[in-house]
Design a protein around this motif. Structure first.
Motif, mmCIF file in Angstrom:
data_model
loop_
_atom_site.group_PDB
_atom_site.id
_atom_site.type_symbol
_atom_site.label_atom_id
_atom_site.label_comp_id
_atom_site.label_asym_id
_atom_site.label_seq_id
_atom_site.Cartn_x
_atom_site.Cartn_y
_atom_site.Cartn_z
ATOM 1 N N ARG A 1 -4.839 2.788 6.565
ATOM 2 C CA ARG A 1 -4.105 2.952 5.333
ATOM 3 C C ARG A 1 -5.254 3.960 4.306
ATOM 4 N N TYR A 2 -6.448 4.142 4.699
ATOM 5 C CA TYR A 2 -7.099 4.811 3.626
ATOM 6 C C TYR A 2 -6.893 6.498 4.017
ATOM 7 N N GLU B 1 -4.013 7.152 4.964
ATOM 8 C CA GLU B 1 -2.403 7.368 4.570
ATOM 9 C C GLU B 1 -2.391 7.730 3.017
ATOM 10 N N GLU B 2 -3.415 6.805 2.452
ATOM 11 C CA GLU B 2 -3.375 6.938 0.733
ATOM 12 C C GLU B 2 -4.025 8.391 0.429
ATOM 13 N N SER C 1 -7.443 -0.946 7.553
ATOM 14 C CA SER C 1 -8.027 -0.292 6.244
ATOM 15 C C SER C 1 -8.258 1.135 6.666
#
Length: 133
Positions: free
Chosen positions: A14-15, A17-18, A11
């Protein structure tokens, strides 16, 4: 390297990346593969977020990384000033609440100190000024 093998939560990767701070990872058999450098960067992002930096400030902090750059220090100075102001506000609020709890009146709305403070706030005083009335 996969998230599981890095010790960094998927997570968190991904954070990063987002937020646009990490490039989209390569995929191997459908699994994201992040370069080792991504792990350190995500750690920086999580640390900055946890100490109160906004997303905009995190991006500026990371963008300020240059050999001759000192921009990150200025960002930290500004954040310290902001935190000092928030701490001071919280201390004033805490004092006001503690005094309210110590009020001998059964109904705080009948307390002249409380109603005087409310009137001072409505007249434009800060909480600190109103509390000193």
């Amino acid at each position: 390297m996969g998230a599981g093998r890095t010790g960094v939560a998927t997570s968190a990767l991904r954070y990063g990346e987002e937020l646009g701070l990490l490039p989209a990872p390569a995929r191997v058999s459908g699994q994201r593969r992040y370069p080792p450098s991504a792990v350190g960067l995500v750690g920086v992002v999580v640390l900055l977020r946890d100490v109160g930096f906004t997303l905009r400030e995190v991006k500026a902090f990371i963008a300020s990384r240059s050999p001759a750059g000192d921009g990150w220090r200025e960002l930290c100075r500004r954040k310290l000033t902001e935190l000092d102001q928030r701490i001071a506000q919280a201390q004033v609020a805490r004092t006001a609440i503690a005094h309210g709890l110590a009020c001998p009146h059964e109904d705080i709305f009948e307390c002249p100190d409380f109603t005087g403070g409310v009137a001072a706030l409505l007249a434009g005083s800060s909480l600190e000024e109103a509390h000193s009335h």
